[in-house]
Write an enzyme that holds these catalytic residues in place. Structure first.
Site, PDB file in Angstrom:
ATOM      1  CG  ASP A   1      -1.474   1.343   1.268  1.00  0.00           C
ATOM      2  OD1 ASP A   1      -2.408   0.829   0.910  1.00  0.00           O
ATOM      3  OD2 ASP A   1      -1.144   2.038   2.264  1.00  0.00           O
TER       4      ASP A   1
ATOM      5  CD  GLU B   1      -2.232   2.242  -3.601  1.00  0.00           C
ATOM      6  OE1 GLU B   1      -3.211   2.396  -3.794  1.00  0.00           O
ATOM      7  OE2 GLU B   1      -1.924   2.098  -2.126  1.00  0.00           O
TER       8      GLU B   1
END
Length: 695
Positions: free
Chosen positions: A338, A375
């Site tokens: 993330d 990401e």
């Protein structure tokens, strides 16, 4: 030669150097703190105890080695509950936050138990750490090692997958609930599940111990990087989640499905300077976080109050140990990082080339069998899609999402972008030496509208979040086709179904690695909410009655997935560059307009014909694949299509027609109608046809 077969429980595991280390005669507790002047171990008998049953002081002379505090307590065993407590300087202006009253979660805790208890006396009492026995009979389980280019990823939330009563499982909302639904995942054909965060995160208000008004459903608020979330366990026994998570991984592997974890090493739940002291702040705040203004404040590249100091050697070691722990003690197959651009920031917060942490993750020999996915952006403006790191890293391709949404929404001048994304996004990845499979293609994810809402709402409807509909992205590239939300108008409903099928066709026929959002295959809706982070209810949960109601869509998606798994033509390992194949003037990829002639990329048209030629060989496989002819009418009116001359000498059979009614929308056996003999036909507005060549 004598062959020795090890006991299945004795497979390779990664022994953590810190935390609670279980021995035959007791437990050794090891914790890092450079600036602490004293360290204590708090032991508890029961989960609900507010006060420890025993407090043990570390001896500064015998229990401290450099910056490591280590003490062995005989007689303790699996299930023992504990906290740490550290004395030291409290000087917020210099980033020192020691509080001798604080009960601290062990950064290396392998499990937590209980919940936050009310703090009316000003002392926050977080969940208790649990001493864990890592032994588990894996029965020979190993990583599946599926080639990334052959992967089809299903992003899902452990609880939301089965929490709804309609799931019919015995253990709703749990790891065991996922196990009960493995037959569904297997029937769908996906090769991997990407689990939204399962690291421990807070479930209750830290001061009151009660359920907060807006809870943390998604889990992007880590509290312990080595512990599976207790809230997803069916068992309430302290540490029971450890066994249940391992059982889930083993069962998924037995079904041929890999497990990828969405991990959040960019921030923690301790928040900014106004946040609580739960663990890292109370042990060595200056090391674990990026600080600003002399240490008084926290740099906030995550948008969540603080930023983990990932390129500090101590924190880097912790992240490595966490990754190794999940790979070797839980057998997970990979990670999605993330806000991974934060990992590219140095200890001052500056983006750097070849950041040590990112490079070391790619090169770590203990992680060599795993998939690593970034990401490739953060909340402070970094956007590194296509340039994140080296050849080991794949990326969530945010450009793919936006370009495909734009094309099917009907925006003009998107043909070039559509073609580039279909062919694997060479504009983003080829220059860096990477390949199409480094692009994780997705149209929807947990963050934003699901596919149904993408075709049902022009605007977000996040009123239920309690933030006046101010939260969530306003740039959705969605379209409702005449009515905002659900409708009984047959024409609109038909067009919405058609558009969902169009997007699934695009996703599953594109070079690269497709990722599908949980429930999109049965038109799960969030009722227009595009930021359901706090919705632990029917807004986020999968309604299993949709499986029957929208079985037509599920059948369609299953057929596309099966085709992709069988056909190397649509998952090639190298970029297509218009190279000749030596067959009838056919190139590896061939582009035409709707009339079968050269494409005018600047025309503003929304019609495209693509012919993917079968590769001459699928690496070590004898499956050479078939030629695939993809015809796309993204315009709002019917258009005549003419097969290009290069396609006319081939025997084609229809595979997909998104404008047709079920069951004529897809022919799983590739035995659909042949194209008209003249090679001319009219395609309805916003539709896709796919023809497949005979072998």
């Amino acid at each position: 030669m004598l062959m020795v077969h090890p006991h299945p429980e004795l497979q390779f595991s990664h022994v953590l150097p810190y935390g609670a280390i279980l021995h035959e005669r007791g437990v050794r507790f090891v914790v890092f703190s450079r600036s602490a002047t004293a360290m204590r171990l708090l032991l508890y008998k029961n989960v609900d105890d507010r006060e420890p049953s025993e407090i043990i002081d570390f001896d500064r002379e015998t229990d401290r080695w450099g910056d490591i505090w280590s003490i062995f307590i005989p007689g303790l065993s699996e299930g023992q509950l504990y906290h740490f407590q550290a004395e030291g300087p409290y000087n917020p202006d210099e980033g020192m936050l020691f509080d001798g009253r604080a009960r601290l979660i062990d950064p290396y805790a392998k499990a937590l138990a209980g919940t936050f208890q009310s703090a009316e006396d000003g002392i926050i009492r977080p969940p208790k750490c649990v001493v864990v026995d890592e032994s588990f009979n894996w029965e020979g389980d190993r990583h599946l090692k599926r080639d990334l280019s052959e992967s089809i990823i299903y992003e899902m939330h452990v609880k939301g997958f089965t929490a709804d009563e309609s799931s019919g499982v015995d253990n709703p909302g749990t790891y065991r609930g996922v196990v009960e639904k493995i037959p569904y995942l297997k029937s769908l054909g996906v090769t991997a599940v990407e689990l939204m965060p399962i690291h421990e995160f807070p479930m209750m208000d830290m001061m009151t111990g009660k359920t907060p008004t807006r809870g943390n459903y998604w889990g992007y608020d880590s509290m312990a990087f080595f512990a599976p979330h207790r809230g997803y366990a069916a068992s309430k026994k302290p540490g029971g989640q450890v066994r249940e998570f391992k059982e889930m991984v083993k069962a998924l592997h037995q079904a041929g499905i890999e497990v990828i974890l969405d991990v959040v090493y960019n921030h923690t739940c301790e928040g900014n300077e106004k946040g609580p002291i739960l663990s890292f702040k109370g042990l060595e705040n200056q090391v674990y976080y990026m600080l600003a203004n002399g240490g008084r404040e926290y740099k906030n590249y995550s948008g969540c109050g603080n930023t983990v100091n990932g390129n500090h050697p101590i924190v880097r070691e912790m992240i490595f140990n966490s990754l190794r722990h999940w790979v070797h003690n839980y057998h997970v197959d990979g990670f999605r990082f993330d806000l991974a651009s934060i990992l590219s920031r140095d200890r001052s917060g500056n983006l750097v080339a070849n950041p040590p942490l990112v490079e070391a993750i790619a090169e770590d020999p203990m992680l060599a069998d795993t998939k690593i996915i970034a990401e490739a952006w953060d909340a402070a403006g970094a956007y590194q899609v296509g340039s994140f790191a080296n050849l080991r890293w794949a990326e969530w391709n945010g450009r793919y999402r936006d370009d495909i949404r734009s094309f099917w929404k009907g925006e003009p001048h998107k043909l070039g972008a559509l073609a580039t994304r279909l062919a694997g996004s060479s504009d983003l990845y080829q220059a860096g030496g990477r390949q199409p499979y480094h692009s994780i293609n997705f149209i929807t994810s947990h963050d934003g509208f699901p596919m149904n809402d993408l075709t049902s709402y022009n605007h977000k409807h996040n009123e239920a979040n309690g933030e006046g509909n101010r939260d969530g992205d306003n740039h959705n590239l969605s379209y409702n086709y005449g009515v905002e939300g659900p409708t009984k108008r047959t024409s609109i409903e038909k067009l919405r179904r058609q558009q969902i099928k169009n997007m699934f066709c695009t996703l599953l026929m594109s070079q690269g690695v497709p990722m599908i959002l949980m429930g999109d295959e049965v038109r799960r809706t969030q009722h227009g909410n595009n930021n359901a982070y706090c919705q632990d209810n029917e807004i986020s949960w999968l309604d299993w009655s949709l499986v029957k109601k929208n079985d037509e869509m599920r059948r369609f998606v299953r057929a596309l997935i099966a085709f992709r798994r069988d056909q190397p033509t649509v998952r090639q390992k190298h970029f297509l560059g218009g190279y000749p194949t030596g067959r009838r003037g056919l190139f590896d990829v061939n582009w035409y307009n709707n009339l079968g002639t050269a494409v005018d990329w600047d025309s503003g048209d929304s019609m495209l014909t693509c012919l993917f030629a079968a590769p001459t060989k699928d690496n070590d496989s004898e499956n050479f694949g078939r030629d695939v002819l993809l015809l796309m009418n993204g315009s709002a009116s019917p258009q005549q299509f003419i097969l290009p001359p290069v396609a006319k000498g081939t025997s084609w059979r229809m595979f997909v027609d998104t404008a047709a009614t079920s069951p004529s929308d897809v022919y799983p056996d590739l035995n659909g109608p042949r194209p008209p003999a003249a090679g001319k036909f009219v395609m309805p507005e916003r539709s896709v046809r796919i023809y497949v060549a005979s072998r």
